[in-house]
Scaffold this active site. Structure first.
Site, PDB file in Angstrom:
ATOM      1  N   HIS A  75       0.828  -1.205   0.000  1.00 38.14           N
ATOM      2  CA  HIS A  75       0.000   0.000   0.000  1.00 38.14           C
ATOM      3  C   HIS A  75       0.865   1.258   0.000  1.00 38.14           C
ATOM      4  CE1 HIS A  75      -3.070  -2.894   1.329  1.00 38.14           C
ATOM      5  NE2 HIS A  75      -3.955  -2.023   0.899  1.00 38.14           N
ATOM      6  N   LYS A 120      -0.906   4.879   4.845  1.00 30.90           N
ATOM      7  CA  LYS A 120      -1.829   3.957   5.496  1.00 30.90           C
ATOM      8  C   LYS A 120      -1.447   3.785   6.965  1.00 30.90           C
ATOM      9  CE  LYS A 120      -3.798  -0.660   4.857  1.00 30.90           C
ATOM     10  NZ  LYS A 120      -5.188  -0.178   4.864  1.00 30.90           N
TER      11      LYS A 120
END
Lengths: 251, 251, 251, 251
Positions: free
Chosen positions: B136, B140
């Site tokens: 990701h 995050k």
């Protein structure tokens, strides 16, 4: 083509040694003239007129082998492990100021792995983020792999030289281990999967794009082109060389 | 084609809500007839003759929204988070034994992610090893991702049902974190790389082969086909449904 | 930090131009002092004291823009397409023997793509096989992509320089197109998949191992770091430069 | 554990047959009691009390082998190629209406490959685009591979059943072969790279997301788990079965 290089293999009956023998026999410019293993007389190298040896033996015997080679002006391409600074210093002493023989000590003969590490370090200064995923068969004892550790160290050094700080990471809630091991500030993740051999992926990312460099070793024979490359170069490189990358034209 | 489904969007002016509005307007079989957000009168849904709503709002208001919809026989496709067992029980109570309305609560509307999880669980019993790599953007907050945790739980359950033991792993020397997080016996590795959006790879391996299932979400709009799939199915599914996978024909 | 570079953007209201404006405003060492588009007076560049422009306009107007910049000693970083040998020669003429201004013409500002091409060419001499897979959204008009063609040409040149012959390929029964397009002896395969942006993978292989270099462009903004790199370097590079790779320290 | 299944191997001295023998000997629930190859007496199967055979022989002899097995109530797991409709009909005739023996004819024993094909077909109706990339060693004679062709046919059938039209593709300028081979409307791309074994990737894409299913066969032994799965199931499946997927619980 000029005359073939006369090659001897030390550790010739081991798993790796047998692959080396096959490769030396199969190449158009090398000739296998001596196979030596535990219990054999190393003088055989001289009797057979060996110009260069390949040594995949054992840390316990490799120094004796190399002293013999250096004394007899035989070049050596060495994949045996266990070379620390003391051993390298010892080798430099034996070789002296005007070495006749060349000795290549290489922890990794896979050209693909060497290129992966080199490119990862080259690319590192251009990307905010860089992480490493290494994937191996589940019988491997150490995690992360030695190659992954070395890659991480190279990336970290390249970032330091470029004056880069730490990588962006907003993780605040983390399950233990989820972000991998921290090697010199570079995250390294190790998978152990039945069916795999030895694989590594370096993922680098910046605004809107990623660059991924992946090496897959699918067969143990993958180190043999590197051994042949070492043999072809060693006759022109008297003295001690550490790392096959020094014989590849990587710019 | 029959008449278009009259859709209202709750949370219509949020980032996600605006994407939903665009998708409902763009699809050939749905019609956007009401857009409601904080401060608007929810009675607008009735005045506009809404047949089904999409709710991407907030845990604080979603239960009120759903009570209103159920009371007025309006179907609901819900992406808002925060549904625990108590809330689901409450919904079942409101819907009653002969529900007019259908309510879909889905933690994930990405069809690709749902298929990845489903296939990973199906494949798990056939392979000795299975690990998860999720990748990701570095903003995050949690690691591993919720999707990775759910995938690990599904794989673990499938292995238990098949009577499988622990995965092979001979690691004896390990740097802290190198083997990832242990989620229900499944190793999960989380990378955070600038330039990435949301990606996950499940690697399964057995003798001499591996199967890799990878989902790449490259754009936030990737959830909209799932929302439309939910809308198309909800009118035929009165009562409570949890998980979009129930509306996909996955065999 | 020294004074900020005063930047003007030509084509400032186009999709790409707006991204450039955002990037120039966001960077710590550049300042956006002029935005010019069709219908605006280019003299604005002089009035605003622009030191360097970024030009993402149109082949029809870019040459006039560049003549103006060169005459006024304004550096130019150019992403507009359509530069053939005639145009480059024309630019060299305008710049003269002692150029005040620097002009960078770059077909590609993605640093990731440039590194991918560079590394692929560097690695090519070490591997028997090399093929290219490029993957794009299905609205793309040409196949293979320009980047894939350039990569193939670079690989082919590197192989020729190393004295390598054709790649091994025993295919005797082939369905038309199955082995891709032949670009200079390098096979190139183009996928068109909804959801993708712009991606390319170069797969190189030798005995028992492969090296894969992959570039993923996930967002149009991926070219902006390259534009900033160009701006930072152009003031020290008077005259014509073709290709951003000349400003990256690639060894 | 109940008694071990008594297995005979036909084609026992071939490359594949030897792997089968090793696998049957190594498994906890099978026992290798007969090895038969060209020149040996097939009656040996009866003398050794074989319950089930594995046949990796040759199209010229496999039908005689199978008639013998069926007549003697010996189950058969068959990887030999060359079964067309006529041969399958012949087998059904020999087995009769109340077959004692089970016969499994399977073109592919790799469980990973079977799952890849199955999942690709399941996923196909959910994605606008689907293409196949197969990667093999350069000594392979046909392109695309048989597995790639079968996968394409399965995807095409799944799309037809779901009422889907052609895939989006705006390509207007194309270099011959750049978009791969057209197999039933599905594009298939074949790479031939030294160092690879047998690999395939199916890439599916919809709005903002892609799903990739990849199978890597890294070792010839990858078919043996499938053979063992076939042996374990065949005793409960009298009559003819075509395809190992029928013995996997794929839902």
């Amino acid at each position: 083509m000029s005359q073939k290089l006369r090659v001897g293999v030390l550790g010739a009956r081991g798993k790796v040694g047998r692959e080396v023998c096959r490769a030396v026999e199969g190449a158009p410019d090398t000739e296998l003239v001596a196979q030596v293993d535990a219990g054999d007389d190393i003088e055989e190298l001289v009797r057979a007129g060996v110009e260069a040896v390949v040594d995949f033996t054992h840390p316990d015997v490799v120094m004796d082998n190399l002293r013999f080679c250096i004394e007899h002006g035989i070049h050596a391409v060495v994949g045996t492990t266990g070379f620390d600074d003391d051993r390298l210093e010892q080798l430099r002493g034996w070789l002296g100021d005007e070495p006749r023989a060349g000795v290549l000590i290489a922890p990794n003969f896979s050209i693909g792995a060497i290129l992966m590490m080199h490119f990862a370090a080259r690319a590192a200064p251009f990307f905010e983020s860089a992480e490493i995923v290494e994937l191996h068969h589940p019988d491997k004892a150490d995690a992360p792999s030695g190659t992954a550790r070395r890659t991480a160290a190279l990336i970290a050094a390249a970032r330091r030289d470029a004056g880069m700080g730490t990588m962006p990471d907003a993780t605040s809630t983390v399950l233990d281990g989820a972000r991998g091991a921290d090697v010199d500030g570079v995250r390294v993740h190790g998978l152990r999967i039945r069916g795999l051999v030895a694989h590594q992926e370096v993922v680098l990312g910046g605004v809107g794009e990623t660059l991924t460099i992946r090496h897959d070793s699918l067969d143990r024979a993958s180190f043999t082109p590197g051994v042949l490359t070492g043999l072809r170069a060693i006759t022109d490189h008297p003295g001690l060389t550490v790392g096959l990358e020094n014989f590849l034209d990587l710019g």
